[in-house]
Scaffold this active site. Structure first.
Site: not given
Length: 390
Positions: A86, A209, A331, A335
């Protein structure tokens, strides 16, 4: 050693785009970055390109950087892929900075791209899981939500924090993301929404998440020797820090801190000659709500265990002393793994050049971007400084 400056930055919307490919998304981000540059710049000015991507779904794992850079006209330009889970996009920017500081290149493109929405949920979990420790996490069925749930459980047990504090992270970041036209989840939510959501991995629920997203982001950097050809409003990469740690959570000394973030932040502050108190805003890696609270502490915004207090007191709100994740963060903004780190720097560049729209802060000078790979196996931190116009 020449300084590195960001002269342009742009991104696609983050979201679900079944009609787009990794090439078309990258092209859109590149074009947005070019359009944001004050002076004329074209593909022929770029000396080198670095592209961050995990390669979710297995698309073009080999030569993935040339596959996207040739699509935007960067022919015969050295193009390198960076994979650090990431944190791939953030490390791509770091490598671009190093190319400039070494004198090898005057203008470098750092980009990131990921397509994550064209697979089943099980397949997506597999591709996310490859960034965890293979034998004792991924192959035993542990997901990243499970790993961060272990961190959250340890944190809530050790400190004066509750699941409602995790929900406060979501409320703040969704409020910011609702003002961001590029955000994947561009809606506000109430504390009740974020508290009563279905459990994903106890104590984390759905609102704790981040989503899996498609998207791309690109940053154009220039050396101090040529930056005046492209802009008078200079955003300098004042500090860069990076570090790595054990990939598996069970092998680490602590579940309530990420040592790679602490070390990367320390190195970035030292290089920039500033500290946390000098920052006007920060973009931190909030893949899960607990990650934002831990980042506050790892980056020196507060002492260990005080992250929830910082949040409750509004310090990290847009009107607080240190706004965090004005973009909406992972959030709300989304992502897309390889594009996340470069996307953070797009927001920082926009804030420092006064182009953040409804999210614009009042005359910021220093901003920080914090990008984490996996559950903390690698971290990169950039400190940006807006210099006086010349």
């Amino acid at each position: 050693m020449p300084d590195a400056y960001i002269v342009g930055a742009g991104q696609t919307e983050f979201g679900t785009f079944p009609s787009e490919s990794y090439r078309t998304l990258f092209a859109e981000a590149f074009e947005a970055a070019v359009e944001s540059v004050d002076g004329p710049i074209d593909a022929g000015d770029v000396d080198e390109a670095v592209v961050g991507t995990l390669g979710v779904g297995g698309r073009q794992l080999g030569l993935s950087a040339p596959a996207v850079t040739e699509h935007v006209g960067l022919h015969n330009v050295p193009s390198t892929r960076v994979e650090n889970a990431c944190a791939a996009g953030g490390f791509a920017v770091r490598q671009a900075v190093q190319a400039i500081e070494s004198g090898i290149a005057d203008v470098v493109l750092a980009g990131g791209v990921e397509v994550m929405s064209d697979m089943s949920g099980d397949a997506t979990k597999y591709w996310l899981g490859v960034s965890g420790e293979t034998e004792w996490e991924r192959l035993t069925g542990t997901t990243f939500s499970g790993v961060y749930a272990q961190m959250a459980s340890a944190y809530l047990d050790r400190y004066d924090a509750t699941t409602e504090d995790l929900s406060r992270v979501a409320v703040k970041n969704h409020a910011n993301g609702a003002k961001n036209p590029k955000a994947h989840l561009d809606f506000a939510c109430s504390l009740a929404d974020a508290t009563d959501a279905p459990t994903v991995a106890d104590p984390l629920n759905l609102y704790h998440c981040c989503p899996t997203s498609d998207g791309a982001a690109a940053v154009l950097l220039a050396s101090g020797d040529v930056v005046g050809e492209y802009t008078d409003e200079r955003v300098r990469v004042a500090g860069v820090g990076a570090a790595s740690d054990r990939v598996g959570l069970a092998d680490r000394d602590s579940y309530t801190a990420i040592s790679a973030s602490k070390e990367a932040g320390t190195r970035a502050y030292e290089m920039a000659g500033v500290g946390p108190a000098d920052l006007d805003f920060a973009e931190v890696h909030d893949c899960f709500a607990i990650a934002e609270l831990v980042a506050y502490e790892d980056l020196g915004f507060c002492d260990p265990g005080e992250g929830a207090t910082l949040l409750r007191e509004g310090v990290t709100d847009p009107g607080g002393d240190l706004p965090v994740n004005t973009s909406g963060g992972l959030k709300s903004k989304g992502h897309p793994i390889g594009a996340t780190g470069t996307g953070q720097l797009v927001e920082a560049f926009d804030q420092l050049t006064g182009n953040a729209g409804e999210r614009q802060l009042d005359d910021p000078t220093y901003g920080l971007a914090h990008n984490v790979g996996g559950s903390g196996g690698a971290t990169v931190v950039h400190v940006l400084e807006r210099e006086a116009a010349r």
